[in-house]
Design a protein around this motif. Structure first.
Motif, PDB file in Angstrom:
ATOM      1  N   TYR A   9      35.353  44.650  41.770  1.00 31.87           N
ATOM      2  CA  TYR A   9      36.567  45.267  42.294  1.00 31.87           C
ATOM      3  C   TYR A   9      37.789  44.351  42.277  1.00 31.87           C
ATOM      4  CZ  TYR A   9      33.675  49.097  43.991  1.00 31.87           C
ATOM      5  OH  TYR A   9      32.826  50.172  44.072  1.00 31.87           O
ATOM      6  N   ALA A  10      37.567  43.048  42.273  1.00 34.98           N
ATOM      7  CA  ALA A  10      38.704  42.131  42.343  1.00 34.98           C
ATOM      8  C   ALA A  10      38.273  40.706  42.009  1.00 34.98           C
ATOM      9  CB  ALA A  10      39.324  42.161  43.743  1.00 34.98           C
ATOM     10  N   VAL A  25      43.981  37.607  46.615  1.00 36.43           N
ATOM     11  CA  VAL A  25      43.643  38.497  45.506  1.00 36.43           C
ATOM     12  C   VAL A  25      44.466  38.135  44.272  1.00 36.43           C
ATOM     13  CG1 VAL A  25      43.575  40.891  44.721  1.00 36.43           C
ATOM     14  CG2 VAL A  25      43.062  40.355  47.103  1.00 36.43           C
ATOM     15  N   GLU A  83      43.670  39.775  41.058  1.00 39.33           N
ATOM     16  CA  GLU A  83      43.791  41.065  40.379  1.00 39.33           C
ATOM     17  C   GLU A  83      42.723  42.010  40.909  1.00 39.33           C
ATOM     18  OE1 GLU A  83      42.813  40.896  36.094  1.00 39.33           O
ATOM     19  OE2 GLU A  83      42.127  38.853  36.449  1.00 39.33           O
ATOM     20  N   THR A  84      42.985  43.305  40.782  1.00 42.45           N
ATOM     21  CA  THR A  84      42.031  44.304  41.272  1.00 42.45           C
ATOM     22  C   THR A  84      41.646  45.253  40.141  1.00 42.45           C
ATOM     23  OG1 THR A  84      43.772  45.848  41.970  1.00 42.45           O
ATOM     24  CG2 THR A  84      42.998  44.236  43.613  1.00 42.45           C
ATOM     25  N   ALA A 121      45.346  46.955  46.099  1.00 44.98           N
ATOM     26  CA  ALA A 121      45.172  45.835  47.031  1.00 44.98           C
ATOM     27  C   ALA A 121      45.047  46.339  48.462  1.00 44.98           C
ATOM     28  CB  ALA A 121      46.340  44.865  46.904  1.00 44.98           C
ATOM     29  N   LEU A 126      41.626  47.813  48.935  1.00 46.41           N
ATOM     30  CA  LEU A 126      40.646  46.723  48.947  1.00 46.41           C
ATOM     31  C   LEU A 126      40.616  46.030  50.303  1.00 46.41           C
ATOM     32  CD1 LEU A 126      38.679  45.035  47.205  1.00 46.41           C
ATOM     33  CD2 LEU A 126      40.615  43.548  46.679  1.00 46.41           C
TER      34      LEU A 126
END
Length: 200
Positions: free
Chosen positions: A169-170, A181, A183-184, A189, A192
């Protein structure tokens, strides 16, 4: 995930790939990247997974899967391999994990359950010896709980040793400021953070 990690390994780096998902990275490294793969069992310049006539049962990765050797491959004693790991000679290691804390603590050898079989291997040596430690793991456990946690509840492999976490997911950078974070994938974001419960 393996392709993402392979993308982020610097050209010319000496790298160890741990058992499980990390072994898949070897199949995604560009031939011209000059990345040299190191194995705990005593090999430098390991290549991708071997198939067909290329299979040699004496050449295996951390998961005991047959692999190829690249030009210039070298072999050495198990003790020398661990000396390389402990001596700071590896640029990157990529490990799997049961849990990772937002500050970079690593738990990957035992769940603490009474009937669990511990599997220390060389992870402790890699976690303190490599210049950068990347972890590949699923972000959530089967019960939906996050495996990226404020503090690990499983026995630790190493403290504040993980630099980056790759999940489905990230991708996160970890350190004193907590999880950041990069990147996702498939979640925003905001989504997440809500699902994680915003580990600090």
């Amino acid at each position: 995930m393996a392709a993402l990690v392979a993308r982020d390994i610097p050209a010319g780096a000496f790298v160890n790939l741990g058992i499980g998902q990390p072994t898949l990275i070897a199949d995604h490294l560009a031939p011209d990247a000059g990345v040299v793969l190191h194995t705990e069992n005593g090999m430098l310049n390991m290549g991708p997974v071997a198939v067909g006539d290329d299979i040699d049962p004496d050449l295996t990765n951390a998961g005991k899967i047959p692999v190829t050797e690249l030009p210039g491959a070298a072999y050495f004693h198990h003790a020398d391999s661990f000396a390389m790991m402990r001596g700071g000679h590896l640029d990157v290691c990529v490990l799997g994990a049961f849990q990772v804390s937002s500050h970079g603590d690593l738990a990957n050898w035992h769940t603490g359950a009474p009937d669990a079989i511990p599997a220390v291997g060389g992870a402790m040596d890699l976690a303190i010896g490599a210049k950068q430690v990347f972890v590949m793991m699923s972000l959530f456990a089967k019960d939906g709980s996050s495996k990226l946690v404020p503090a690990c509840t499983y026995p630790l492999t190493g403290r504040a040793c993980v630099d980056r976490l790759y999940t489905e997911y990230a991708v996160f950078d970890l350190g004193p400021r907590g999880a950041v974070v990069r990147e996702t994938f498939g979640l925003t974001a905001v989504e997440l953070v809500a699902r994680l419960g915003a580990p600090g």
